[in-house]
Design an enzyme around this catalytic site. Structure first.
Site, PDB file in Angstrom:
ATOM      1  N   SER A   1      44.379  90.892  89.239  1.00 51.49           N
ATOM      2  CA  SER A   1      43.280  90.512  88.352  1.00 51.49           C
ATOM      3  C   SER A   1      42.666  89.206  88.833  1.00 51.49           C
ATOM      4  O   SER A   1      43.377  88.326  89.318  1.00 51.49           O
ATOM      5  CB  SER A   1      43.789  90.336  86.927  1.00 51.49           C
TER       6      SER A   1
ATOM      7  N   TYR B   1      48.439  85.981  80.583  1.00 54.97           N
ATOM      8  CA  TYR B   1      48.151  87.127  81.454  1.00 54.97           C
ATOM      9  C   TYR B   1      47.884  86.664  82.883  1.00 54.97           C
ATOM     10  O   TYR B   1      48.446  87.187  83.846  1.00 54.97           O
ATOM     11  CB  TYR B   1      46.943  87.878  80.895  1.00 54.97           C
TER      12      TYR B   1
END
Length: 402
Positions: free
Chosen positions: A219, A232
């Site tokens: 990501s 995250y």
């Protein structure tokens, strides 16, 4: 200016010959990427003719065209044959769609899901061939990982394991670091890092034996400090470095490691508004009175509203990510990094090359009127825009949540 036309013509002749050869070999597609490259080369040609002497202009333009076309070239594909690939997180999103495509291509797919009776599991059973095997796996449970490892070893004795696609991941909060509990950070690390690490390590003997592939869904939040996504992003950053280490260490074995970093796509987890509302309410219920006083409930509400609004930029078509997974598994020379989705090139260019103030402003621009915590509002009762207050936290859009 006319005396400078010969380097331009010579360079374009070389570029055209290279492009034609790649088109004849079917390793170049006609499409927007090629048109974008040609437009950039035209702009570079204009600059070279005005700033450089003819020999230098010819060299720069020809080299730029050659490199750009090389980047667009598709690596020759390996045959699917009887290759076996294990994909985690196939209940929804990228995992489910990748399992469907690879099964249709002839792979033997071992698809792990959290729930064998979920709608995604039922869909895979209904639309895929008998080659596809569904395996229950919770990456936070060592006994689940051990069971999947044993099954994979037992069912790949003859065929070997060609690929591992680490797709499963989680994010369960959108909040500042100070507002995120330690349990939130630990949960993200358990799923996105430690569980994936344990599964990957357990499969390495099989992957080394086949000189296979490891493909991991990363990501941009693992590279950039997206406010609200620290838990995250931290886990994805750790996973990114781990995959870089694997890439170096497994090179002598012939194992190729790729990381895919998509922009925001409309997967089921991203679109689950009820889930994000539930997580917001839980966050508010567990915040201390001191933090509620300093930040304010309206700050959390505003952050989540801005987060959901930013998801309107999400891309509905998941095929760029699925194509990247397929290429990483089958290309003779797969890329080390894939960045599927619109705007990724611009985002990373800004992140790496522009001053920090501009980077923050760029990320902030994706949110609608970000606000300051209550304690910084100078007595104002409602959310105060950061632009009016002069300084404050940056609130950026989330990337894909696996």
């Amino acid at each position: 200016m006319e005396r400078w036309s010969w380097p331009s013509g010579g360079a374009w002749l070389l570029v055209a010959a290279r492009a034609l050869l790649q088109l004849l070999r079917s390793d170049l597609r006609l499409g927007r990427p090629l048109l974008a490259v040609l437009a950039l080369l035209a702009a570079l040609d204009w600059l070279c003719q005005r700033l450089l002497p003819p020999p230098a202009a010819l060299a720069v333009l020809a080299a730029a065209g050659w490199v750009a076309l090389s980047r667009l070239a598709r690596s020759p594909r390996l045959p699917v044959a009887t290759r076996v690939v294990l994909i985690t997180g196939c209940d929804t999103g990228f995992g489910k769609e990748a399992a469907k495509k690879l099964d249709a291509m002839g792979f033997m797919v071992l698809a792990t899901v959290l729930d064998l009776d979920s709608s995604g599991s039922l869909e895979l059973r209904a639309c895929c061939s008998s080659r596809l095997k569904l395996l229950q796996l919770d990456l936070t449970k060592p006994e689940d990982i051990s069971r999947v490892l044993e099954f994979t070893k037992a069912h790949t004795i003859n065929s070997g394991l060609w690929g591992l696609v680490n797709n499963a991941g989680t994010n369960n909060v959108v909040a500042n670091v100070e507002l995120s509990s330690e349990a939130t950070f630990r949960h993200c690390m358990e799923v996105n890092f430690f569980g994936t690490l344990e599964l990957t390590r357990g499969l390495l003997p099989l992957l080394r034996r086949s000189s296979g592939r490891i493909v991991t869904l990363g990501s941009p939040a693992g590279d950039m400090p997206f406010p609200g996504l620290a838990a995250y992003g931290t886990s994805k950053a750790a996973m990114g470095l781990l995959m870089d280490s694997f890439s170096c260490e497994l090179l002598p074995w012939g194992v190729k490691v790729s990381t895919i970093k998509p922009s925001c796509f409309k997967t089921e987890s991203v679109l689950n508004v009820d889930y994000w509302e539930e997580r917001k309410q839980l966050l508010l219920a567990t915040m201390s009175q001191e933090l509620l006083q300093d930040y304010g409930e309206d700050y959390v509400e505003h952050l989540h509203k801005a987060f959901l609004q930013s998801l309107s930029l999400a891309v509905a078509d998941l095929s760029p990510v699925i194509d990247a997974i397929t290429d990483a598994l089958l290309a003779a020379q797969p890329r080390h990094r894939y960045y599927p989705g619109p705007g990724m090139g611009v985002m990373y260019f800004i992140h790496y090359y522009l001053p920090e103030a501009l980077r923050r402003r760029f990320l902030q621009s994706f949110f609608n009127n970000p606000c300051l915590p209550r304690a910084l509002r100078s007595g104002q009762p409602g959310p105060t825009p950061v632009q009016e207050a002069g300084q404050g936290p940056d609130l950026s859009p989330t990337p894909r949540v696996a």
